[in-house]
Design a protein around this motif. Structure first.
Motif, PDB file in Angstrom:
ATOM      1  N   HIS A   1      -2.872  -2.132 -32.469  1.00  0.00           N
ATOM      2  CA  HIS A   1      -3.272  -3.135 -31.845  1.00  0.00           C
ATOM      3  C   HIS A   1      -4.775  -3.164 -31.541  1.00  0.00           C
TER       4      HIS A   1
ATOM      5  N   HIS B   1      -8.662  -5.457 -29.306  1.00  0.00           N
ATOM      6  CA  HIS B   1      -8.288  -7.028 -28.968  1.00  0.00           C
ATOM      7  C   HIS B   1     -10.296  -6.731 -28.985  1.00  0.00           C
TER       8      HIS B   1
ATOM      9  N   GLU C   1     -11.041  -2.652 -23.762  1.00  0.00           N
ATOM     10  CA  GLU C   1     -10.079  -1.822 -22.698  1.00  0.00           C
ATOM     11  C   GLU C   1     -10.726  -0.686 -22.065  1.00  0.00           C
TER      12      GLU C   1
ATOM     13  N   HIS D   1      -6.087   0.884 -31.205  1.00  0.00           N
ATOM     14  CA  HIS D   1      -5.562   2.114 -30.135  1.00  0.00           C
ATOM     15  C   HIS D   1      -3.502   1.527 -29.942  1.00  0.00           C
TER      16      HIS D   1
HETATM   17 FE   LIG Z   1      -4.636  -2.301 -25.701  1.00  0.00          FE
END
Ligand SMILES: [Fe+2]
Length: 180
Positions: free
Chosen positions: A99, A101, A105, A143
């Motif tokens: 996935h 974001h 992160e 990642h």
């Molecule tokens: Fe993540």
């Protein structure tokens, strides 16, 4: 020691400076903050009171404030994964799906260890992190996360908004880069 392993070739990169240099080429921050300043109890305990969580965060105040100022992060908290975590297997199943974001992160490892596989130029590169390591996987970088044989990790995570933490599983979904 932290290390990087290329899944396709088995090539290994070790040493703080080498890891830092390699990852920085792909916008990934790696820093070694260490855990020497923490009392044993705060490292070993996974069932932390609010005061203990605050004590851990306070111990890294200087580094955290610098990072927040530089990257526009707003807040931080402590996250733990261990055999005591309810629904651990379910959580791990979710974390090990590729996935990205819309926010970075950010993880500082207080105790334990784990693996952040990241996709770099189409190749899967396993970043092994352990106590004392900071990693920042930038917004949009594909990642996932896996525990290693130690089966536990305790981290400070730093973020802008909880929405930024939502996992986006479809790699074609557009990333709207937040203002920094
Ligand atoms: Fe993540």
């Amino acid at each position: 020691m932290a290390k990087i392993v290329f899944r396709s070739t088995g090539k290994v990169i070790e040493g703080e400076q080498n890891i830092k240099e390699f990852l920085s080429k792909y916008g990934i921050t790696y820093e070694r903050w260490g855990v020497e300043r923490l009392p044993e109890r705060l490292k070993e305990e996974y069932d932390l009171t609010e005061e203990e969580q605050k004590a851990i965060i306070d111990a890294y105040k200087e580094e955290l404030e610098k990072l927040k100022k530089e990257k526009g992060y707003i807040t931080e908290d402590i996250v733990v994964l261990s055999n005591k975590t309810p629904n651990l297997e379910k959580l791990l199943d979710m974390f090990k799906k590729e996935h990205h974001h819309v926010d970075d992160e950010v993880r500082f490892v207080v105790d334990g260890s784990g693996i952040f596989p990241v996709k770099i130029e189409g190749e899967i590169v396993d970043v092994y992190v352990e106590a004392g390591d900071l990693i920042v996987v930038p917004a949009g970088t594909r990642h996932w996360f896996e525990l290693d044989e130690n089966r536990k990790i305790k981290c400070i995570r730093v973020f802008k908004t909880p929405a930024g933490w939502e996992a986006i599983y479809d790699e074609n979904e557009k990333v709207s880069m937040p203002l920094r």
